[in-house]
Design a protein around this motif. Structure first.
Motif, short mmCIF file in Angstrom:
data_model
loop_
_atom_site.label_atom_id
_atom_site.label_comp_id
_atom_site.label_asym_id
_atom_site.label_seq_id
_atom_site.Cartn_x
_atom_site.Cartn_y
_atom_site.Cartn_z
N VAL A 345 0.84 -1.21 0.00
CA VAL A 345 0.00 0.00 0.00
C VAL A 345 0.87 1.26 0.00
O VAL A 345 0.55 2.25 -0.66
CB VAL A 345 -0.93 -0.02 1.24
CG1 VAL A 345 -1.75 1.27 1.30
CG2 VAL A 345 -1.85 -1.23 1.21
N LYS A 346 1.98 1.20 0.70
CA LYS A 346 2.86 2.38 0.77
C LYS A 346 3.39 2.76 -0.61
O LYS A 346 3.48 3.95 -0.95
CB LYS A 346 4.03 2.10 1.72
CG LYS A 346 3.65 2.00 3.17
CD LYS A 346 4.88 1.79 4.02
CE LYS A 346 4.53 1.72 5.49
NZ LYS A 346 5.74 1.49 6.34
N VAL A 347 3.76 1.76 -1.40
CA VAL A 347 4.30 2.03 -2.73
C VAL A 347 3.24 2.68 -3.60
O VAL A 347 3.50 3.66 -4.33
CB VAL A 347 4.83 0.73 -3.35
CG1 VAL A 347 5.18 0.95 -4.82
CG2 VAL A 347 6.05 0.25 -2.59
N TRP A 348 2.01 2.17 -3.58
CA TRP A 348 0.94 2.74 -4.41
C TRP A 348 0.62 4.17 -3.96
O TRP A 348 0.40 5.05 -4.80
CB TRP A 348 -0.31 1.88 -4.32
CG TRP A 348 -0.22 0.62 -5.14
CD1 TRP A 348 -0.05 -0.64 -4.69
CD2 TRP A 348 -0.29 0.53 -6.56
NE1 TRP A 348 0.00 -1.54 -5.72
CE2 TRP A 348 -0.15 -0.84 -6.90
CE3 TRP A 348 -0.44 1.44 -7.59
CZ2 TRP A 348 -0.17 -1.30 -8.22
CZ3 TRP A 348 -0.48 1.00 -8.90
CH2 TRP A 348 -0.34 -0.36 -9.21
N LEU A 349 0.59 4.40 -2.63
CA LEU A 349 0.31 5.75 -2.15
C LEU A 349 1.43 6.71 -2.52
O LEU A 349 1.18 7.88 -2.86
CB LEU A 349 0.12 5.73 -0.63
CG LEU A 349 -1.16 5.06 -0.13
CD1 LEU A 349 -1.18 5.00 1.39
CD2 LEU A 349 -2.39 5.81 -0.62
N ASP A 353 1.15 10.08 -4.74
CA ASP A 353 1.63 11.38 -4.29
C ASP A 353 2.53 12.05 -5.32
O ASP A 353 2.63 13.29 -5.34
CB ASP A 353 2.40 11.22 -2.97
CG ASP A 353 1.47 10.86 -1.82
OD1 ASP A 353 0.26 11.15 -1.93
OD2 ASP A 353 1.95 10.28 -0.83
N LEU A 354 3.18 11.26 -6.17
CA LEU A 354 4.04 11.85 -7.19
C LEU A 354 3.25 12.53 -8.29
O LEU A 354 3.79 13.36 -9.02
CB LEU A 354 4.94 10.77 -7.80
CG LEU A 354 6.01 10.18 -6.87
CD1 LEU A 354 6.75 9.06 -7.56
CD2 LEU A 354 7.01 11.26 -6.44
N VAL A 364 -4.12 6.20 -10.57
CA VAL A 364 -3.16 5.37 -9.84
C VAL A 364 -3.85 4.63 -8.70
O VAL A 364 -3.63 3.42 -8.49
CB VAL A 364 -2.01 6.24 -9.31
CG1 VAL A 364 -1.10 5.43 -8.40
CG2 VAL A 364 -1.21 6.82 -10.46
N LEU A 365 -4.71 5.33 -7.97
CA LEU A 365 -5.36 4.70 -6.82
C LEU A 365 -6.33 3.61 -7.26
O LEU A 365 -6.46 2.57 -6.59
CB LEU A 365 -6.08 5.75 -5.98
CG LEU A 365 -5.16 6.68 -5.19
CD1 LEU A 365 -5.96 7.77 -4.50
CD2 LEU A 365 -4.36 5.91 -4.15
#
Length: 923
Positions: A345-349, A353-354, A364-365
């Motif tokens: 989840v951290k990588v997708w978030l 954010d980028l 992306v989400l």
């Protein structure tokens, strides 16, 4: 023969010396023993030998007169007797007695020595004893803490001596250094022949200084171009921004040699770490961070790239790699990361954010939700990006289908739905998550909001609010059935949370359902009172009100509960709610006089005098012999101009209640109305009934004193002192009467008798000091004050007088002594505030005045000093605040306050008017 004789004469040299031989004895020498003689030491010459040698020298021997005494009998009385068995027995007995006495003395001596040693150790303990507790404390020091103890440095702050050695410098060095700065102003023979300087390449040619200057300018221009970043060959153009250049210089971090050495050592350690364990992701991250700290970003990116290759399943490595690169490169890195850790989840978030575009973030989400559909955080982030409520509702509906156990998503969906649909959502949520108390509380809040959102009659609204109570009660029951046992404190926190969010009825419902949990039956009252007090202290008034309401339903006949509820409503509620509480209180506790008086006073303060009379009439019916209710009725009628009604009430009260206070109030009332004779008659009758009530004597003596009838006043005070010798006020009034009559000596005598009858009373000492000051004896006043402080060392009154008796420079130190002796005395605190006022320290003075007022709000003199201070240094807001707080406190004590408030000229004046008069009287 001659030769043999000579040989025999020297034979003694090889012979051993006699046992008693001492070299040089004939010349007056004496024998002695050295350290080498210890062991088989020889005895010295005998006494006969020494005497003979002295006789040859012509010296007379010294005769000791006691040398012929018997050693066993000093006086020679029994020198001629024989030593028998009984003498031996007697000697043994004497020896035994000596031993016993010596043992007894030894025990005493050892005890005395131990005591002296202990005293000495207490006064001057050994260093070992001083640090014994610290040594014991070292047992809890861990190995890691021990290793982190810094090395001992030079803490003496003394400069170390430098090496003052000097060395001789050779003459060649001195001569060379001397000639270094000299200039040669003469040409040698070759230069004179060539006519100038010779170049190293060609002898006889002249040096071209112009070309040398141009070459120097060329080099300087190239250096400037490199600094400025331009490619101009002339060096005249530059793009250096002075401000930016200075800013960049400030941002440059200059590393010391120690830091560089630490970085090198850390680099070696991390290099060894990643080589020995290349699959350890924190090692790669730490190595990259080290290079980043050292300013080598290229090396840091190279290391983290290797880390991504070695640890492709670590999300932290990918995230660190994205952080170390710019935005575009980070997107590529995270795109590669999701190929390896697609469930992170951290990588997708981080990838979302980028993106700076909302649509790109949504894309992306949503892609992330395809990979991780059961992530609550991803659903929440996706919903938060939606600007349309309908789209967010659709997303949440899908989210609760995918993750039915997420309470947050259910509650978010319920908040977006209409009330009817929200009920259905919460019912589904309750079935999906039967162990969640948040869903039941949300249901109660929803019912409360729906009730207040629509216009309904009072009965309909009450019925719907009752449904809130039933819902919360059912929720607590269902949660208990599913083994969800929240503690009582947790439920109270949920109630406070509901109050904070504006759902007071749900808060009350939670209190009703859970406040009695885990409480013993005999501890309920104390527990609920403490809960209400703590909630009020946290400014949770609704929670405190609900707790007290539940407690009143359980204990409707407890006067303390009703009083607490009334105080809460008076402080935080409205007049209507306070009247409602008091009406219910007197209904359940009709014998509680204080509740009747509070209700009548609230009506009176609100301006409804007839309603106040009606309340007091009901109070008379419930408490016909209550002294307080009779006096309250008299005060109400007197202050509203109904003097005759008040007089009749007092007459009836004397016959019905017949207490000493009623007789006193009757006399004071008649005195206030100018009926002095009637007042004196009332006092005479009251004194016959209550001869031990001191206030009757006080009022009688004051009336006579106001009429200048000093003998009668003296008789009244004397009779009062005989009847009540422990009453301080009577002694003070009698002393002031003698002082007013010009008899200061008699006033002193009275105060001396008063101190004998009441030792340790600071008021009597303060009055004695005042008598001396008013009679002009300032030195005698100081003496009396010092004696008073010896007898009453913690008296704030005497310490305050002592501070003001000091000269201005020493008042500060005197106030410090007073604070040490009686730090909690409001008079001392007020005195310190006045000292700050005198020094123009306004803020400090204000703080100390406020502290004194909080410490004892019933002291009127403190409020008057504070208001006088604010009149001089404060704003209108400060003055209004002090006035308001003083009126709320209703002070009754204080030397100046009582003298002005009880003055006949100030009868009927309000607290505000008295405060102004007292402030004007203070100086």
């Amino acid at each position: 023969m001659a030769a043999n004789n000579n040989q025999n004469k020297l034979a003694f040299l090889s012979m051993p010396a006699p046992a008693s031989y001492v070299a040089g004895l004939g010349r007056g020498a004496s024998g002695f023993t050295t350290r080498s003689d210890i062991g088989p030491a020889r005895e010295g010459p005998s006494a006969e030998v020494i005497a003979e040698a002295q006789a040859r020298r012509g010296e007379e021997p010294e005769i000791d007169p006691d040398q012929f005494q018997d050693p066993d009998n000093e006086y020679g009385l029994f020198a001629g007797t024989s030593y028998e068995a009984d003498d031996e027995e007697a000697d043994k007995i004497y020896d035994q007695v000596d031993q016993n006495m010596d043992a007894r003395r030894r025990a005493r001596r050892e005890a005395r020595e131990d005591e002296e040693l202990a005293k000495h150790r207490a006064e001057r303990p050994k260093i070992q004893q001083q640090f014994a507790d610290l040594k014991r404390g070292l047992s809890v020091v861990t190995d890691e803490e021990w290793e982190n103890i810094p090395e001992v440095g030079n803490l003496t702050r003394k400069k170390r001596k430098r090496d003052e050695r000097s060395f001789v410098v050779p003459d060649s060095v001195i001569i060379g250094d001397r000639s270094k700065g000299e200039y040669e102003n003469a040409l040698d023979s070759r230069q004179q022949e060539s006519g100038g300087f010779e170049t190293p390449a060609e002898s006889g040619s002249l040096t071209n200084f112009v070309e040398m200057g141009q070459a120097r300018d060329k080099i300087l221009s190239l250096k400037l171009d490199q600094v400025s970043g331009t490619s101009t060959a002339s060096g005249l153009a530059t793009s250096v921004d002075p401000k930016g250049y200075l800013t960049s210089l400030d941002s440059v971090v200059l590393k010391t040699d120690a830091e560089i050495g630490d970085i090198k050592r850390a680099r070696m350690l991390f290099d060894s770490l990643v080589k020995s364990n290349p699959k350890h992701s924190p090692g790669w991250i730490a190595a990259a961070c080290l290079e980043e700290h050292a300013g080598r970003m290229v090396a840091a990116r190279k290391i983290i790239k290797q880390g991504c290759e070695q640890c492709p399943k670590s999300e932290d490595v990918w995230l660190e790699a994205a952080r170390l690169h710019n935005n575009d490169d980070a997107k590529v890195i995270l795109a590669n990361a999701v190929q390896h850790v697609g469930q992170s989840v951290k990588v997708w978030l981080a990838a979302a954010d980028l993106e700076h575009d909302i649509k790109a973030k949504k894309r992306v989400l949503r892609k992330a939700l395809e990979h991780i559909p059961n992530s609550v955080r991803l659903w929440k982030e996706t919903v938060n990006l939606e600007s349309s409520a309908s789209d967010a509702r659709i997303l949440l509906a899908r989210a609760v289908e995918v993750i039915p156990l997420s309470v947050e998503l259910w509650l978010a969906l319920a908040r977006l739905e209409t009330p009817e649909k929200a009920k259905a959502v919460l019912n589904k949520a309750r079935k999906a998550v039967p162990t969640s108390h948040e869903i039941w509380i949300a249901a109660g809040r929803l019912l409360e909001q729906e009730t207040y959102a629509t216009e309904q009659t009072e009965d309909q609204r009450k019925a719907k609010l009752d449904v809130v109570d039933k819902t919360i009660e059912a929720g607590v029951r269902e949660l208990r059935r599913h083994q969800v046992l929240l503690t009582r404190e947790q439920w109270l926190k949920e109630a406070e949370k509901c109050e904070t969010e504006g759902s007071l009825r749900t808060c009350e419902a939670i209190i009703k359902a859970t406040v009695a949990m885990e409480v013993e039956e005999e501890d309920r009252l104390e527990t609920w009172l403490s809960d209400a007090e703590s909630a009020e202290a946290r400014n949770m008034v609704g929670t405190a009100r609900a707790i007290l309401a539940y407690a009143l339903r359980v204990f409707p006949d407890r006067k303390t509960l009703w009083r607490r509820a009334a105080d809460l409503e008076k402080a935080h509620g409205t007049k209507e709610s306070l009247n409602d509480i008091l009406e219910r209180a007197v209904h359940h506790c009709p014998q509680a006089e204080v509740l009747w008086l509070m209700w009548a006073k609230e009506k009176w303060v609100a301006g409804d005098v007839p309603a106040s009379r009606e309340v007091l009439e009901k109070a008379f019916v419930a408490n016909p012999e209550s002294e307080q209710i009779w006096l309250a009725a008299v005060k109400l009628e007197a202050e509203n101009g109904e003097l005759e009604v008040a007089r009749q009430l007092l007459v009836r009260a004397r016959s019905v209640a017949d207490t000493q206070r009623i007789w006193l109030k009757s006399a004071v009332f008649e005195r206030q109305q100018g009926q002095i004779s009637t007042a004196l008659e009332t006092l005479q009758t009251g004194l016959k009934k209550y001869p031990k009530f001191p206030k009757l004597y006080m009022v009688q003596g004051q009336i006579y004193q106001s009429q200048k009838n000093y003998p009668a006043a003296r008789a009244s005070f004397t009779a009062g002192i005989k009847a009540c010798p422990k009453n301080i006020t009577l002694w003070l009034l009698a002393s002031r009467l003698e002082e007013a009559d010009g008899k200061s000596i008699k006033a002193r005598a009275l105060l001396d008798k008063a101190r004998l009858a009441n030792p340790g009373n600071d008021q009597l000492w303060a009055e004695a000091v005042g008598v001396e000051e008013r009679s002009g004896g300032s030195s005698q006043a100081k003496t009396v004050l010092a004696r008073g402080l010896q007898e009453c060392p913690t008296s704030g009154l005497l310490w305050s007088m002592a501070i003001w008796a000091e000269p201005r420079p020493t008042r500060k130190s005197r106030s410090a002594d007073a604070l040490r002796k009686s730090a909690d005395d409001p008079l001392i605190i007020c005195t310190v505030a006045r000292l700050f006022w005198a020094e123009r320290k306004v803020e400090k003075a204000r703080q100390w005045f406020e502290r004194a007022a909080k410490m004892k709000p019933d002291l009127g003199d403190t409020w008057a000093w504070w208001w006088k201070f604010e009149k001089q240094h404060g704003t209108a807001e400060y003055q209004e605040e002090v006035m308001k707080r003083c009126i709320a406190a209703e002070p009754h004590h204080g030397a100046t306050w009582q003298s002005i408030a009880k003055d006949m000229a100030n009868v009927g004046k309000s607290t505000q008017e008295i405060l102004v008069l007292v402030a004007d009287a203070l100086h």
